[in-house]
Structures are given as structure tokens and as C-alpha cells.
Design a protein around this motif. Structure first.
Motif, PDB file in Angstrom:
ATOM      1  N   THR A   1      -6.335  -7.486   5.032  1.00 43.41           N
ATOM      2  CA  THR A   1      -6.836  -6.149   4.713  1.00 43.41           C
ATOM      3  C   THR A   1      -7.527  -5.517   5.915  1.00 43.41           C
ATOM      4  OG1 THR A   1      -7.073  -6.731   2.384  1.00 43.41           O
ATOM      5  CG2 THR A   1      -8.370  -4.855   3.169  1.00 43.41           C
ATOM      6  N   GLU A   2      -8.320  -6.279   6.643  1.00 42.95           N
ATOM      7  CA  GLU A   2      -8.986  -5.742   7.835  1.00 42.95           C
ATOM      8  C   GLU A   2      -7.968  -5.314   8.890  1.00 42.95           C
ATOM      9  OE1 GLU A   2     -13.141  -8.351   7.614  1.00 42.95           O
ATOM     10  OE2 GLU A   2     -11.424  -9.134   8.745  1.00 42.95           O
TER      11      GLU A   2
ATOM     12  N   ASN B   1      -6.083   3.174  10.193  1.00 38.94           N
ATOM     13  CA  ASN B   1      -7.133   4.046  10.741  1.00 38.94           C
ATOM     14  C   ASN B   1      -6.770   4.534  12.142  1.00 38.94           C
ATOM     15  OD1 ASN B   1      -8.706   3.947   8.455  1.00 38.94           O
ATOM     16  ND2 ASN B   1     -10.107   2.391   9.252  1.00 38.94           N
TER      17      ASN B   1
ATOM     18  N   GLU C   1       0.815  -1.217   0.000  1.00 37.02           N
ATOM     19  CA  GLU C   1       0.000   0.000   0.000  1.00 37.02           C
ATOM     20  C   GLU C   1       0.846   1.264   0.000  1.00 37.02           C
ATOM     21  OE1 GLU C   1      -3.308   0.000   2.679  1.00 37.02           O
ATOM     22  OE2 GLU C   1      -3.992  -1.951   1.949  1.00 37.02           O
TER      23      GLU C   1
ATOM     24  N   THR D   1      -6.213  -2.125   7.686  1.00 45.51           N
ATOM     25  CA  THR D   1      -7.150  -1.003   7.820  1.00 45.51           C
ATOM     26  C   THR D   1      -7.253  -0.559   9.273  1.00 45.51           C
ATOM     27  OG1 THR D   1      -8.384  -1.721   5.871  1.00 45.51           O
ATOM     28  CG2 THR D   1      -9.535  -0.265   7.422  1.00 45.51           C
TER      29      THR D   1
END
Length: 182
Positions: A167-168, A175, A26, A171
């Protein structure tokens, strides 16, 4: 401005490397775990498992490598640099093994500090053994406890990353950093 130094840690097989690889995909700067390369180097010299045959030497090499990694990122672009394990991990592993060590280890933990620590809990469903990982899942659970206590001992407020997809988990980490101005 110097980037924030973020540690991703946890017991063996908790998904750290996958999370760090996804963060790198990313576009984040990531510093990868060095213990595998030290283990493979020792193996090429005829030492099958350096941590088991000479834990203090292995730990000194890890400590030196992690300090070098820490120092290398001061001019890195971007708001964050993610480390697959931090300097306190060395002490956690040594404490778990009952291995004595000198003040250079504790001094390193005090002198090279991170801005945030994310701890990945043991997750039996994804745990796998391989040629460089000698711990079984029971030992991974034990190491998790040592990691948590060691980081807390050095004043870190640890944030545990919930079990979920890669991915979770990424994130959740990103975040938290953005929402808490880390």
C-alpha cells in the motif's frame, strides 16, 4: 485522450507483481508480465528454461509480446496504464547475460516509449525463488543495475520506489503521478 504509459520494473523478487496487482485492485488498468507464460509454454513443449537454452528466441518472444501489449492500450479508459516491465527490460536482461542482439531490440526501445518508469530496488527480505524464476538474489541485484542503466540509456528519468508495504509503495507511485501531472 490516450492514457499515460507507466512502467513498474525492478529485479526479480522486488515486489513488482504485488504492486501491479494492488494498482489493478484500485481500479487502474494493468498489463501483466508475459515472461512466465512464455516460460510455461516452452516447458509444456519440453524446454525446461527457454531463456537459458535459447536466450535470443526467448527474448524475441518477450519483445514481440511487449510490443503487442504496448500497442493494445491506446484506447484504454483511464489516465494511466501500468506495465509490469517494459520493452527496455528485454535489453537489460540480454546485456546482463552477455547475449548479443540485433537492431530490432534497440529500435523497439526507441519507437515505443513510456511516460514514466518506476524502479523497485532489490529487497532481500521479500525475495523468493519459484519454478519460473531461476535467478538468485545476487543475480537480482545485478539485474537491478542493468535495468537502471538501460532505462537511463534510453532517456528515462527513473523514480525509485522506496521499500515499504504494498500500500505504501502504490501510494508513493500514484501520488507522484498526480502531483507531477504525469
Amino acid at each position: 485522450m490516450e492514457p499515460k504509459k507507466i512502467v513498474i520494473t525492478g529485479g526479480p523478487g522486488s515486489g513488482k507483481t504485488s504492486v501491479v496487482q494492488k494498482l489493478q485492485e484500485e481500479g487502474f488498468t494493468c498489463i501483466h508480465e508475459i515472461s512466465r507464460s512464455i516460460t510455461l509454454e516452452a516447458r509444456s513443449q519440453g524446454i525446461p528454461q527457454l531463456f537459458l537454452s535459447d536466450p535470443l528466441l526467448f527474448s524475441k518472444r518477450i519483445l514481440e509480446g511487449r510490443i503487442a501489449q504496448f500497442k493494445s492500450v491506446s484506447k484504454t479508459d483511464g489516465p494511466y496504464v501500468f506495465f509490469d516491465r517494459g520493452i527496455p527490460d528485454v535489453i537489460a536482461y540480454m546485456d546482463c547475460a552477455g547475449q548479443p542482439y540485433d537492431n530490432s531490440f534497440t529500435d523497439a526501445c526507441k519507437n515505443y516509449t513510456y511516460d514514466q518508469v518506476f524502479l523497485l530496488p532489490p529487497w532481500e527480505e521479500i525475495y523468493t525463488a519459484d519454478n519460473e524464476r531461476y535467478e538468485d538474489f545476487r543475480e537480482a541485484l545485478l539485474l537491478y543495475g542493468f535495468l537502471k542503466r538501460t532505462y537511463e540509456k534510453y532517456g528515462y528519468k527513473i523514480l525509485e520506489v522506496p521499500i515499504g508495504t504494498i500500500t505504501e509503495r502504490v501510494t508513493f507511485i500514484v501520488n507522484h503521478l498526480k502531483n507531477n501531472n504525469v
